[in-house]
Scaffold this motif. Structure first.
Motif, PDB file in Angstrom:
ATOM      1  N   CYS A  31       0.730  -1.235  -0.190  1.00 34.57           N
ATOM      2  CA  CYS A  31       0.135  -0.109   0.041  1.00 34.57           C
ATOM      3  C   CYS A  31       0.874   1.383  -0.202  1.00 34.57           C
ATOM      4  O   CYS A  31       0.375   2.296  -0.829  1.00 34.57           O
ATOM      5  CB  CYS A  31      -1.103  -0.244   1.202  1.00 34.57           C
ATOM      6  N   PRO A  32       2.031   1.622   0.629  1.00 36.43           N
ATOM      7  CA  PRO A  32       2.726   2.654   0.669  1.00 36.43           C
ATOM      8  C   PRO A  32       3.450   2.668  -0.635  1.00 36.43           C
ATOM      9  O   PRO A  32       3.575   3.892  -0.952  1.00 36.43           O
ATOM     10  CB  PRO A  32       3.751   2.358   1.930  1.00 36.43           C
ATOM     11  N   LEU A  33       3.801   1.905  -1.157  1.00 28.82           N
ATOM     12  CA  LEU A  33       4.426   1.804  -2.689  1.00 28.82           C
ATOM     13  C   LEU A  33       3.492   2.100  -3.549  1.00 28.82           C
ATOM     14  O   LEU A  33       3.585   2.800  -4.511  1.00 28.82           O
ATOM     15  CB  LEU A  33       5.098   0.259  -2.704  1.00 28.82           C
ATOM     16  N   ALA A  38      -4.285   6.701  -0.493  1.00 27.10           N
ATOM     17  CA  ALA A  38      -5.493   5.924  -0.588  1.00 27.10           C
ATOM     18  C   ALA A  38      -6.004   6.399   0.810  1.00 27.10           C
ATOM     19  O   ALA A  38      -5.645   5.642   1.657  1.00 27.10           O
ATOM     20  CB  ALA A  38      -5.484   4.627  -0.807  1.00 27.10           C
ATOM     21  N   ASP A  39      -6.743   7.433   1.075  1.00 24.55           N
ATOM     22  CA  ASP A  39      -7.458   7.853   2.360  1.00 24.55           C
ATOM     23  C   ASP A  39      -8.125   6.513   2.958  1.00 24.55           C
ATOM     24  O   ASP A  39      -9.149   6.491   2.521  1.00 24.55           O
ATOM     25  CB  ASP A  39      -8.047   9.165   2.415  1.00 24.55           C
ATOM     26  N   GLY A  40      -7.599   6.111   4.005  1.00 27.67           N
ATOM     27  CA  GLY A  40      -8.541   5.188   4.576  1.00 27.67           C
ATOM     28  C   GLY A  40      -8.821   3.708   4.008  1.00 27.67           C
ATOM     29  O   GLY A  40      -9.269   3.028   4.533  1.00 27.67           O
ATOM     30  N   LYS A  41      -8.201   3.754   2.854  1.00 29.33           N
ATOM     31  CA  LYS A  41      -8.532   2.518   2.011  1.00 29.33           C
ATOM     32  C   LYS A  41      -7.189   1.949   1.428  1.00 29.33           C
ATOM     33  O   LYS A  41      -7.137   1.507   0.292  1.00 29.33           O
ATOM     34  CB  LYS A  41      -9.498   2.949   0.769  1.00 29.33           C
ATOM     35  N   ARG A  42      -6.348   1.841   2.373  1.00 25.99           N
ATOM     36  CA  ARG A  42      -5.015   0.950   1.821  1.00 25.99           C
ATOM     37  C   ARG A  42      -5.143  -0.315   2.320  1.00 25.99           C
ATOM     38  O   ARG A  42      -4.816  -0.794   3.112  1.00 25.99           O
ATOM     39  CB  ARG A  42      -4.052   1.711   2.809  1.00 25.99           C
TER      40      ARG A  42
END
Length: 131
Positions: A31-33, A38-42
């Protein structure tokens, strides 16, 4: 990954926990990559959607460090397939739904093994910005 491994292969196996931890480990790296904004949807589902959307773009943002048959950087198709297999195989994640059930030991072990590969690929630069 340590928690996933212990839950799958430890003295007191817990296939549901093993699968949950395997997905969580991949999300932690992916997700960080792939979807840092993505706000709250990681989630793994969000990362998969971003990769799929980028794939259909005229100029994809991602490729793999592995070459394809032509010697060029491979498409992310195979990575998407692996991520999707892990994500869709987690039948225990929506408790109470008609498709929800406990994960089997074989499913959990397979999830842990694919998560090992995915976390290594995502943390070591196999997924890279397209040239």
């Amino acid at each position: 990954m340590k928690q996933a491994w212990l839950a799958a292969y430890g003295i007191d196996p817990d296939p549901d926990q093993a699968y949950d931890e395997a997905v969580r480990a991949v999300e932690t790296v992916a997700c960080p990559l792939i979807c840092p904004n993505a706000d709250g949807k990681r989630t793994l589902g969000t990362a998969i959607a971003v990769l799929r959307n980028d794939l259909v773009a005229k100029t994809p943002r991602w490729s793999l460090a592995l070459p394809d048959a032509s010697g060029r950087p491979a498409s992310v198709d195979e990575l998407i397939a692996m991520l999707t297999l892990l994500w869709e195989g987690q039948v225990s994640r929506h408790a109470g739904s008609t498709k929800s059930r406990r994960q089997t030991a074989a499913e959990a072990e397979a999830a842990v093994q694919i998560a090992v590969t995915l976390t290594q690929w995502l943390s070591s630069g196999v997924l890279q910005a397209a040239p």
